[in-house]
Scaffold this motif. Sequence first.
Motif, short mmCIF file in Angstrom:
data_model
loop_
_atom_site.label_atom_id
_atom_site.label_comp_id
_atom_site.label_asym_id
_atom_site.label_seq_id
_atom_site.Cartn_x
_atom_site.Cartn_y
_atom_site.Cartn_z
N GLU A 20 41.27 -107.72 35.19
CA GLU A 20 40.89 -109.09 35.47
C GLU A 20 40.45 -109.71 34.16
O GLU A 20 39.45 -109.28 33.58
N GLY A 21 41.22 -110.67 33.67
CA GLY A 21 40.88 -111.28 32.39
C GLY A 21 40.84 -110.23 31.29
O GLY A 21 41.80 -109.48 31.10
N PHE A 35 39.75 -104.84 24.33
CA PHE A 35 40.04 -105.49 23.05
C PHE A 35 41.25 -104.81 22.40
O PHE A 35 41.35 -104.71 21.17
N GLY A 36 42.16 -104.35 23.24
CA GLY A 36 43.42 -103.78 22.75
C GLY A 36 44.61 -104.55 23.32
O GLY A 36 45.67 -104.59 22.72
N LEU A 44 47.26 -113.34 27.89
CA LEU A 44 46.47 -114.08 28.89
C LEU A 44 45.61 -113.14 29.72
O LEU A 44 45.19 -113.46 30.83
N GLY A 45 45.36 -111.95 29.19
CA GLY A 45 44.52 -110.98 29.89
C GLY A 45 45.27 -110.38 31.07
O GLY A 45 46.50 -110.42 31.14
N LEU A 363 40.97 -105.02 16.71
CA LEU A 363 40.22 -105.70 17.76
C LEU A 363 41.07 -106.90 18.16
O LEU A 363 41.03 -107.94 17.51
N ILE A 364 41.89 -106.70 19.17
CA ILE A 364 42.92 -107.69 19.50
C ILE A 364 42.81 -108.06 20.99
O ILE A 364 43.67 -107.69 21.79
N PRO A 365 41.76 -108.82 21.32
CA PRO A 365 41.53 -109.15 22.72
C PRO A 365 42.58 -110.12 23.26
O PRO A 365 43.29 -110.75 22.47
N PRO A 366 42.64 -110.26 24.58
CA PRO A 366 43.44 -111.35 25.13
C PRO A 366 43.00 -112.67 24.50
O PRO A 366 41.82 -112.83 24.16
N LEU A 367 43.93 -113.62 24.38
CA LEU A 367 43.59 -114.88 23.70
C LEU A 367 42.68 -115.76 24.55
O LEU A 367 42.16 -116.76 24.06
#
Length: 398
Positions: A20-21, A35-36, A44-45, A363-367
Motif C-alpha cells: 500500500e503506497g 525504499f527499493g 506510484l508505490g 534509497l529509491i522510494p516510490p515517487l
Amino acid sequence: MITPLMPNYARSELAFERGEGCWLVTAGGRRVLDFGSGIAVNVLGHAHPHLVEALTEQAKKLWHVSNLHQIPDGERLARRLVEATFADSVMFCNSGAEANEGAIKMARKYHASRGEPNRFRVITFEGAFHGRTLATIAAGGQKKYLEGFGPKVEGFDQVPFGDHDALKAAIGPDTAALMIEPIQGEGGLRVVPNEELRYLRELCDQHGLLLILDEVQSGMGRTGKLFAHEWAGITPDIMSIAKGIGGGFPLGAVLAVEKCAAVFTPGTHGTTFGGNPLGMAVGNAVLDVVLAPGFLENVQRVSLVFKQKLAGLIDGHPKVFEEVRGFGLLTGIKCALPNGDVTNALRDEGLLVVPAGDNVIRLIPPLIVSEEEIGLAVDKLEKAARLIEASLVKGAAE
Ligand SMILES: *Cc1c(COP(=O)(O)O)cnc(C)c1O
C-alpha cells in the motif's frame, strides 16, 4: 538438492502478501517501508488505485492480441511519449535489456541503411549496466556478468568514465554510437555531470555517431523531470526505458528520432508480448499520474528535503556512511562498511533499500513518497547506524 526456483538470486527471508503506497506487508502482518521500489520500478508505490483500476478494467476486456493488429491504447501511449519527449516514434517491449537490445540494433541498422554496415561498434562506459542478455552484458562490460558465458558479443568498446582522451581514441571508422546511463544505477549512483552529457552530444554530432541514453532506471520522473537528460538540456537520438514506465507491470520501450526509428521497417525487429493491451493500459495510467500538473515538481521538492536530511545523517555517522550519491529520488549512500551488512541492518529496522556497485545502498522510494515517510526512513537509517556503531565498539573491546 536444488530448489524448484533456480538459485540465481540470494533472496531475503521476507515474503510480502500485499502493499500500500510506500509500504509492504508480510503475511504475518509486519509492515516495512519500501525504499527499493522493486529496484526503481514501483514509481506510484503499491496498489495505486488508478493503476489497479486500469489493469483490472483492461483485464476484463482484452489481454493480448499480438502486434499483427492495431492496438489503440499503444498508439495513444506512444503519442503521449512523443509529445512529452525528444522522440518522434516509440516501440514497446517487455524489459530494460530488451529495450537496450532494440536500441543497439537500431543504431547498427541506421548506419547499415546508409551504406556503412561496418559501423556497428558501440562505445560504453566503465561501471555501466545495460541488462543481462548476451549483447547487454557485453555492453555493460562487467567481468562478473560476462564470466563463463562464452565469447563476449563483438562490437562494444568500453572507456573509463569521464576520460576524454580515451573516449576520443576509442572512436574509429566502425563506431556507430555512444551509449550511457545519465545516472549509473547498478554501478553505484554515479551522476554524469550536465556539461559531460553536453560534451558527449557534441562529440556524437562531430563524428556522426548516435547518442543512446539508457534511462531504464533514471527515467519516468525519478529525478524530478520525466527523463534525467532533460536537466542537461540535450536530447539523445535513441533512448531505452523500462522499470518505472509499467509501475510494476513488465514494460519497456525504445524511443527514437525519426531518422533512427525509420529503419525499423516491417519485419526488421519485433516482439510477441511487447505493447500488449494490458501493458498499454497500465503505461497510460502511469503517465496520467506522472504527467499530472505538480507531480514532478513535488518529486523535486521531496528530493531536496531527503538530500538535506541525508547530509545531516552522514555527518553524524562517518564510521557507517561515507557520502550521499545520486540525484533526485535516484539517491543513496556510499557506505563505510560492506553495503550488504548495512542493507541487512536496515531491513531489521523495517526499511528496504537496494545495494549497488561501489559499496552503495540505493534509497529509491516510490515517487509518491511523503515528507513524513522520508523522515521515517531517515530515523530508521539513524537507528541502524547507531546499532552498527555500538557493535563496532563492542567488537573492538572484545
Ligand atoms: C535495470 C536496468 C536494465 C535492465 O533492465 P531489465 O528490465 O532487468 O532487463 C538496463 N539498464 C539499466 C540502466 C537498468 O537500471
